[in-house]
Write a protein that holds these residues in place. Sequence first.
Motif, PDB file in Angstrom:
ATOM      1  N   GLY A   1      -2.594   2.758  -3.395  1.00 49.85           N
ATOM      2  CA  GLY A   1      -3.182   1.471  -3.418  1.00 49.85           C
ATOM      3  C   GLY A   1      -3.153   0.697  -4.926  1.00 49.85           C
ATOM      4  O   GLY A   1      -2.961   1.577  -5.906  1.00 49.85           O
ATOM      5  N   VAL A   2      -3.682  -0.524  -4.916  1.00 51.16           N
ATOM      6  CA  VAL A   2      -3.776  -0.979  -6.303  1.00 51.16           C
ATOM      7  C   VAL A   2      -5.280  -0.910  -6.703  1.00 51.16           C
ATOM      8  O   VAL A   2      -5.672  -0.477  -7.658  1.00 51.16           O
ATOM      9  CB  VAL A   2      -3.465  -2.496  -6.230  1.00 51.16           C
ATOM     10  CG1 VAL A   2      -3.626  -3.384  -7.424  1.00 51.16           C
ATOM     11  CG2 VAL A   2      -2.153  -2.456  -5.708  1.00 51.16           C
ATOM     12  N   LEU A   3      -6.108  -1.324  -5.757  1.00 48.93           N
ATOM     13  CA  LEU A   3      -7.452  -1.331  -6.311  1.00 48.93           C
ATOM     14  C   LEU A   3      -8.419  -0.113  -5.834  1.00 48.93           C
ATOM     15  O   LEU A   3      -9.400  -0.089  -5.436  1.00 48.93           O
ATOM     16  CB  LEU A   3      -8.206  -2.482  -5.367  1.00 48.93           C
ATOM     17  CG  LEU A   3      -7.528  -3.988  -5.580  1.00 48.93           C
ATOM     18  CD1 LEU A   3      -8.298  -4.928  -4.666  1.00 48.93           C
ATOM     19  CD2 LEU A   3      -7.652  -4.212  -6.954  1.00 48.93           C
TER      20      LEU A   3
ATOM     21  N   HIS B   1      -1.114   0.567   5.533  1.00 49.34           N
ATOM     22  CA  HIS B   1      -1.395   0.059   4.160  1.00 49.34           C
ATOM     23  C   HIS B   1      -0.325   0.785   3.674  1.00 49.34           C
ATOM     24  O   HIS B   1       0.171   2.033   3.535  1.00 49.34           O
ATOM     25  CB  HIS B   1      -2.424   0.711   3.478  1.00 49.34           C
ATOM     26  CG  HIS B   1      -2.730   0.669   2.138  1.00 49.34           C
ATOM     27  ND1 HIS B   1      -3.120  -0.506   1.338  1.00 49.34           N
ATOM     28  CD2 HIS B   1      -2.233   1.394   1.098  1.00 49.34           C
ATOM     29  CE1 HIS B   1      -3.152   0.032   0.180  1.00 49.34           C
ATOM     30  NE2 HIS B   1      -2.281   0.897  -0.076  1.00 49.34           N
TER      31      HIS B   1
ATOM     32  N   HIS C   1       2.404  -0.058   0.062  1.00 48.91           N
ATOM     33  CA  HIS C   1       3.162  -0.772  -0.956  1.00 48.91           C
ATOM     34  C   HIS C   1       4.648  -0.257  -1.260  1.00 48.91           C
ATOM     35  O   HIS C   1       5.482  -0.675  -1.709  1.00 48.91           O
ATOM     36  CB  HIS C   1       2.384  -0.721  -2.335  1.00 48.91           C
ATOM     37  CG  HIS C   1       0.877  -1.403  -2.264  1.00 48.91           C
ATOM     38  ND1 HIS C   1       0.942  -2.776  -2.252  1.00 48.91           N
ATOM     39  CD2 HIS C   1      -0.188  -0.841  -2.078  1.00 48.91           C
ATOM     40  CE1 HIS C   1      -0.159  -3.158  -2.139  1.00 48.91           C
ATOM     41  NE2 HIS C   1      -0.924  -2.126  -1.979  1.00 48.91           N
TER      42      HIS C   1
ATOM     43  N   ASN D   1      -3.597 -13.125  -3.185  1.00 48.72           N
ATOM     44  CA  ASN D   1      -4.640 -12.373  -4.070  1.00 48.72           C
ATOM     45  C   ASN D   1      -4.371 -11.915  -5.425  1.00 48.72           C
ATOM     46  O   ASN D   1      -5.441 -11.767  -6.285  1.00 48.72           O
ATOM     47  CB  ASN D   1      -5.643 -11.459  -3.344  1.00 48.72           C
ATOM     48  CG  ASN D   1      -4.493 -10.267  -3.067  1.00 48.72           C
ATOM     49  OD1 ASN D   1      -3.754  -9.818  -3.667  1.00 48.72           O
ATOM     50  ND2 ASN D   1      -4.854  -9.693  -1.680  1.00 48.72           N
TER      51      ASN D   1
ATOM     52  N   ILE E   1      -7.168 -11.551  -8.521  1.00 49.66           N
ATOM     53  CA  ILE E   1      -7.532 -10.341  -9.202  1.00 49.66           C
ATOM     54  C   ILE E   1      -7.489 -10.458 -10.481  1.00 49.66           C
ATOM     55  O   ILE E   1      -8.150 -10.098 -11.364  1.00 49.66           O
ATOM     56  CB  ILE E   1      -6.413  -9.116  -8.483  1.00 49.66           C
ATOM     57  CG1 ILE E   1      -6.949  -9.047  -7.024  1.00 49.66           C
ATOM     58  CG2 ILE E   1      -6.553  -7.837  -9.299  1.00 49.66           C
ATOM     59  CD1 ILE E   1      -5.772  -8.134  -6.219  1.00 49.66           C
TER      60      ILE E   1
ATOM     61  N   GLN F   1       5.725  -7.930  -5.296  1.00 49.43           N
ATOM     62  CA  GLN F   1       5.493  -8.121  -3.647  1.00 49.43           C
ATOM     63  C   GLN F   1       5.954  -9.526  -3.358  1.00 49.43           C
ATOM     64  O   GLN F   1       6.349  -9.896  -2.508  1.00 49.43           O
ATOM     65  CB  GLN F   1       3.955  -8.111  -3.574  1.00 49.43           C
ATOM     66  CG  GLN F   1       3.439  -8.202  -2.531  1.00 49.43           C
ATOM     67  CD  GLN F   1       1.937  -8.308  -1.783  1.00 49.43           C
ATOM     68  OE1 GLN F   1       1.313  -8.611  -3.118  1.00 49.43           O
ATOM     69  NE2 GLN F   1       1.558  -7.988  -0.802  1.00 49.43           N
TER      70      GLN F   1
ATOM     71  N   ASP G   1      -5.803 -10.288   3.194  1.00 51.87           N
ATOM     72  CA  ASP G   1      -6.720  -9.383   2.325  1.00 51.87           C
ATOM     73  C   ASP G   1      -7.930  -9.803   1.696  1.00 51.87           C
ATOM     74  O   ASP G   1      -8.467  -9.832   0.807  1.00 51.87           O
ATOM     75  CB  ASP G   1      -6.005  -8.627   1.421  1.00 51.87           C
ATOM     76  CG  ASP G   1      -6.455  -6.906   1.150  1.00 51.87           C
ATOM     77  OD1 ASP G   1      -7.627  -6.728   1.627  1.00 51.87           O
ATOM     78  OD2 ASP G   1      -5.760  -6.306   0.527  1.00 51.87           O
TER      79      ASP G   1
ATOM     80  N   VAL H   1     -10.937  -9.210  -0.876  1.00 54.84           N
ATOM     81  CA  VAL H   1     -10.471  -8.990  -2.200  1.00 54.84           C
ATOM     82  C   VAL H   1     -10.853  -9.952  -3.167  1.00 54.84           C
ATOM     83  O   VAL H   1     -11.136  -9.938  -4.061  1.00 54.84           O
ATOM     84  CB  VAL H   1      -8.971  -8.680  -2.070  1.00 54.84           C
ATOM     85  CG1 VAL H   1      -8.292  -8.762  -3.540  1.00 54.84           C
ATOM     86  CG2 VAL H   1      -8.713  -7.196  -1.471  1.00 54.84           C
TER      87      VAL H   1
END
Length: 414
Positions: free
Chosen positions: A199-201, A234, A236, A279, A283, A307, A326, A329
Amino acid sequence: TLAQTKVKAIKAGRLIDVVSGEVLKNQIILIDSNIIVNIGANLTIPKNAEIIDLSNATVLPGLIDCHTHITTQPSGDYYADIFRKTPMDYAVTAHIFTKRTLEAGFTACRDVGAAAFVDVAVRNAINNGEIVGPRLKVATLFIGSTGSHGDLNGFSPFLSWQFPKQMSGVADGVDELRKQVRYNIKYGADVIKFGASAGVLSEEESVGAPQFTQEEMNAIVDEAKIWGRKTCAHAHGTQAIKMAIKAGVASVEHGSFIDEEGIELMKQHGTYLVADIYNDDYILSEYGKLGYPQKIIEKERLVGRLQRENFEKAAKAGVKIAFGSDAGVYPHGWNAKQFFYMVKFGLSPLQAIQSATINAADLLDWKDKIGSISKGKFADIIAVEGNPLENVSILEKVKFVMKDGITYKNELKK
Ligand code: ARG
């Protein structure tokens, strides 16, 4: 029977029929308690009916967000959120977020991951009329491998994740995963969510790498199916997306690095893409201030841009799209900000609206209940001033919200 019960009549200046794509003028929607019983231009309004005058507005079905985390949002301090909070903190504040979400026009959400079954408690309280919020389908614990996006990474091995084992969705290998799916369902999961890729976060390296084997993903989806649940992943990464589709997920969440082959696979399997393409703005502007590690922000810079570009390719190729933002977030209630990006990156305003109504209802297996203003469906109805088919961002300012026949907001009253 219409005369005996409390009937409501909405006078709709314009009504968006999300199924045909038509805009109907001067319609009357008759609602008997919580059900839409008739729609038409020349209906006789029963004498005792309560009249709701939306004749200067555009009326559409309640919006649906298929990717929220409605029990949380950043409080302003990354480490405090991880280390100083317990699920009790989430449980006492979640009702604030559910109310905001509903008042923003989102009358249903699929919540895809929450701590300690707080989501089940929130869903049940909403269903019992104890707190105000959207209809919810919930995923309970996010299922992820050791060291995955669903685990806590980047800290000393002498610190353990804040939840005891039975409150964690971290599981490895086919047997543990099947057990985890059963466990989540036992305690209230309507849908299963797992992490196919990084993931990113979260602090693990690489946002793209798969985090389960094909065999593990197959087992999760298969087990969920046995218990009558859909699965969402989930994902990516390019490869993880394909693995998840092959495993049979109902939707790919994020989908950031999807390629041509992935797009083809989604079309073949009828998999929905649920891409959170708003988002990134939030972010990049806020997460530095919240104290998120630089490494995470760097990941976002890469993912956010790709994305959106890949969303456009998928949308134009005809992949099925369901709206998912999301939320959590970024602040709850801002869900509709994503419509602008969906239209900027490949959808018509009508398609963007369909993604958050009829398509989302289909993904959630609620197509017979919600997702359009149709006879026999629940009265989940919203209204805006102006025409969202000309300017989709109008959906950021929802003026009227009805859910299950109850009016929660009406700023159009004269
Ligand atoms: N929960 C997601 C993750 O951490 C959020 C990704 C947000 N960024 C984006 N560009 N969609 O992976």
